[in-house]
Write a protein that holds these residues in place. Structure first.
Motif, mmCIF file in Angstrom:
data_model
loop_
_atom_site.group_PDB
_atom_site.id
_atom_site.type_symbol
_atom_site.label_atom_id
_atom_site.label_comp_id
_atom_site.label_asym_id
_atom_site.label_seq_id
_atom_site.Cartn_x
_atom_site.Cartn_y
_atom_site.Cartn_z
ATOM 1 N N ALA A 14 0.836 -1.195 0.000
ATOM 2 C CA ALA A 14 0.000 0.000 0.000
ATOM 3 C C ALA A 14 0.875 1.249 0.000
ATOM 4 O O ALA A 14 1.869 1.330 0.720
ATOM 5 C CB ALA A 14 -0.928 -0.003 1.204
ATOM 6 N N GLY A 15 0.479 2.208 -0.827
ATOM 7 C CA GLY A 15 1.244 3.428 -0.982
ATOM 8 C C GLY A 15 2.242 3.387 -2.119
ATOM 9 O O GLY A 15 2.793 4.431 -2.487
ATOM 10 N N GLY A 16 2.461 2.216 -2.681
ATOM 11 C CA GLY A 16 3.402 2.064 -3.768
ATOM 12 C C GLY A 16 2.807 2.417 -5.112
ATOM 13 O O GLY A 16 1.662 2.854 -5.218
ATOM 14 N N SER A 17 3.603 2.191 -6.161
ATOM 15 C CA SER A 17 3.217 2.562 -7.515
ATOM 16 C C SER A 17 3.481 1.429 -8.493
ATOM 17 O O SER A 17 4.380 0.605 -8.291
ATOM 18 C CB SER A 17 3.993 3.798 -7.983
ATOM 19 N N LEU A 18 2.693 1.407 -9.549
ATOM 20 C CA LEU A 18 2.892 0.524 -10.684
ATOM 21 C C LEU A 18 2.536 1.278 -11.946
ATOM 22 O O LEU A 18 1.708 2.185 -11.914
ATOM 23 C CB LEU A 18 2.021 -0.732 -10.597
ATOM 24 N N ASP A 89 -7.459 -1.475 -4.594
ATOM 25 C CA ASP A 89 -7.106 -1.433 -6.006
ATOM 26 C C ASP A 89 -6.751 -2.810 -6.552
ATOM 27 O O ASP A 89 -6.555 -2.956 -7.762
ATOM 28 C CB ASP A 89 -5.928 -0.488 -6.244
ATOM 29 N N THR A 90 -6.636 -3.797 -5.689
ATOM 30 C CA THR A 90 -6.301 -5.146 -6.119
ATOM 31 C C THR A 90 -7.350 -5.663 -7.097
ATOM 32 O O THR A 90 -8.539 -5.682 -6.785
ATOM 33 C CB THR A 90 -6.193 -6.083 -4.917
ATOM 34 N N ALA A 91 -6.910 -6.072 -8.275
ATOM 35 C CA ALA A 91 -7.818 -6.528 -9.320
ATOM 36 C C ALA A 91 -6.999 -6.967 -10.519
ATOM 37 O O ALA A 91 -5.794 -6.728 -10.588
ATOM 38 C CB ALA A 91 -8.778 -5.410 -9.736
ATOM 39 N N VAL A 92 -7.674 -7.595 -11.462
ATOM 40 C CA VAL A 92 -7.112 -7.799 -12.781
ATOM 41 C C VAL A 92 -7.477 -6.577 -13.609
ATOM 42 O O VAL A 92 -8.648 -6.199 -13.687
ATOM 43 C CB VAL A 92 -7.633 -9.081 -13.450
ATOM 44 N N TYR A 93 -6.486 -5.969 -14.205
ATOM 45 C CA TYR A 93 -6.683 -4.754 -14.991
ATOM 46 C C TYR A 93 -6.690 -5.099 -16.475
ATOM 47 O O TYR A 93 -5.793 -5.785 -16.965
ATOM 48 C CB TYR A 93 -5.593 -3.733 -14.680
ATOM 49 N N TYR A 94 -7.704 -4.602 -17.171
ATOM 50 C CA TYR A 94 -7.914 -4.907 -18.576
ATOM 51 C C TYR A 94 -7.849 -3.645 -19.427
ATOM 52 O O TYR A 94 -8.399 -2.606 -19.049
ATOM 53 C CB TYR A 94 -9.281 -5.553 -18.797
ATOM 54 N N ALA A 101 -15.943 -4.387 -27.988
ATOM 55 C CA ALA A 101 -15.746 -5.709 -27.399
ATOM 56 C C ALA A 101 -14.302 -6.170 -27.492
ATOM 57 O O ALA A 101 -14.032 -7.362 -27.309
ATOM 58 C CB ALA A 101 -16.667 -6.719 -28.073
ATOM 59 N N SER A 102 -13.372 -5.272 -27.760
ATOM 60 C CA SER A 102 -11.961 -5.612 -27.869
ATOM 61 C C SER A 102 -11.292 -5.442 -26.512
ATOM 62 O O SER A 102 -11.159 -4.317 -26.015
ATOM 63 C CB SER A 102 -11.275 -4.736 -28.913
ATOM 64 N N TRP A 103 -10.874 -6.557 -25.925
ATOM 65 C CA TRP A 103 -10.259 -6.587 -24.601
ATOM 66 C C TRP A 103 -8.934 -7.308 -24.644
ATOM 67 O O TRP A 103 -8.737 -8.229 -25.434
ATOM 68 C CB TRP A 103 -11.157 -7.306 -23.593
ATOM 69 N N GLY A 104 -8.040 -6.915 -23.759
ATOM 70 C CA GLY A 104 -6.841 -7.679 -23.531
ATOM 71 C C GLY A 104 -7.115 -8.818 -22.569
ATOM 72 O O GLY A 104 -8.240 -9.012 -22.089
ATOM 73 N N GLN A 105 -6.072 -9.582 -22.258
ATOM 74 C CA GLN A 105 -6.226 -10.732 -21.359
ATOM 75 C C GLN A 105 -6.119 -10.350 -19.891
ATOM 76 O O GLN A 105 -6.437 -11.156 -19.024
ATOM 77 C CB GLN A 105 -5.181 -11.802 -21.694
ATOM 78 N N GLY A 106 -5.670 -9.150 -19.617
ATOM 79 C CA GLY A 106 -5.585 -8.654 -18.258
ATOM 80 C C GLY A 106 -4.221 -8.852 -17.629
ATOM 81 O O GLY A 106 -3.454 -9.731 -18.011
ATOM 82 N N THR A 107 -3.925 -8.012 -16.646
ATOM 83 C CA THR A 107 -2.715 -8.142 -15.856
ATOM 84 C C THR A 107 -3.075 -7.953 -14.385
ATOM 85 O O THR A 107 -3.833 -7.053 -14.031
ATOM 86 C CB THR A 107 -1.633 -7.141 -16.312
ATOM 87 N N GLN A 108 -2.544 -8.815 -13.539
ATOM 88 C CA GLN A 108 -2.914 -8.830 -12.125
ATOM 89 C C GLN A 108 -2.165 -7.763 -11.353
ATOM 90 O O GLN A 108 -0.941 -7.661 -11.434
ATOM 91 C CB GLN A 108 -2.621 -10.203 -11.517
ATOM 92 N N VAL A 109 -2.905 -6.988 -10.586
ATOM 93 C CA VAL A 109 -2.343 -6.018 -9.654
ATOM 94 C C VAL A 109 -2.783 -6.419 -8.255
ATOM 95 O O VAL A 109 -3.980 -6.547 -7.988
ATOM 96 C CB VAL A 109 -2.805 -4.588 -9.968
ATOM 97 N N THR A 110 -1.821 -6.621 -7.379
ATOM 98 C CA THR A 110 -2.110 -6.982 -5.999
ATOM 99 C C THR A 110 -1.432 -5.984 -5.077
ATOM 100 O O THR A 110 -0.219 -5.776 -5.168
ATOM 101 C CB THR A 110 -1.626 -8.398 -5.675
ATOM 102 N N VAL A 111 -2.208 -5.379 -4.200
ATOM 103 C CA VAL A 111 -1.703 -4.379 -3.266
ATOM 104 C C VAL A 111 -1.881 -4.931 -1.858
ATOM 105 O O VAL A 111 -3.004 -5.187 -1.421
ATOM 106 C CB VAL A 111 -2.427 -3.040 -3.413
ATOM 107 N N SER A 112 -0.791 -5.109 -1.168
ATOM 108 C CA SER A 112 -0.826 -5.649 0.183
ATOM 109 C C SER A 112 -0.925 -4.530 1.208
ATOM 110 O O SER A 112 -0.461 -3.411 0.981
ATOM 111 C CB SER A 112 0.408 -6.505 0.455
ATOM 112 N N SER A 113 -1.508 -4.848 2.348
ATOM 113 C CA SER A 113 -1.666 -3.878 3.412
ATOM 114 C C SER A 113 -0.573 -4.023 4.448
ATOM 115 O O SER A 113 0.219 -4.983 4.417
ATOM 116 C CB SER A 113 -3.030 -4.018 4.072
#
Length: 113
Positions: A14-18, A89-94, A101-113
């Motif tokens: 938490a508090g970090g960046s991506l 904010d933890t989620a798969v981001y698309y 209807a054009s989507w990517g496969q997603g990338t996982q973002v995980t934010v720890s507390s």
């Protein structure tokens, strides 16, 4: 058909960046509005940010002031800079060609507390 490939996800405290990237192929990128969505476990996919072909941006209230969407048409890439990350904010981001209807496969973002 357009292909979208997301990357840049990972695990941060938490508090970090991506910085997420989405590379488009098989399409004329410069005239497309591009968006980012996310989906957390057990929740529906939700809008995060959009950038128009002209460079105008809009953000979900939950990320406004923390996230920045941008694009580089020469690289056919849209970015999502995420600062001050929160566990929620933890989620798969698309990536999305906005309102299509054009989507990517997603990338996982995980934010720890």
């Amino acid at each position: 058909q357009v292909q979208l490939v997301e990357s840049g996800g990972g695990l941060v405290q938490a508090g970090g960046s991506l910085r997420l990237s989405c590379v488009a192929s098989g399409t004329i990128f410069s005239n497309k509005n591009m968006g980012w969505y996310r989906q957390a476990p057990g929740r529906q996919r939700e809008f995060v940010a959009v950038i128009t072909s002209a460079g105008a941006t809009n953000y979900a209230d939950s990320v406004k002031g923390r996230f920045t969407i941008s694009r580089d048409n020469s690289k056919k890439t849209v970015y999502l800079q995420m600062n001050s990350l929160k566990p929620e904010d933890t989620a798969v981001y698309y990536c999305n060609v906005f309102n299509t209807a054009s989507w990517g496969q997603g990338t996982q973002v995980t934010v720890s507390s």
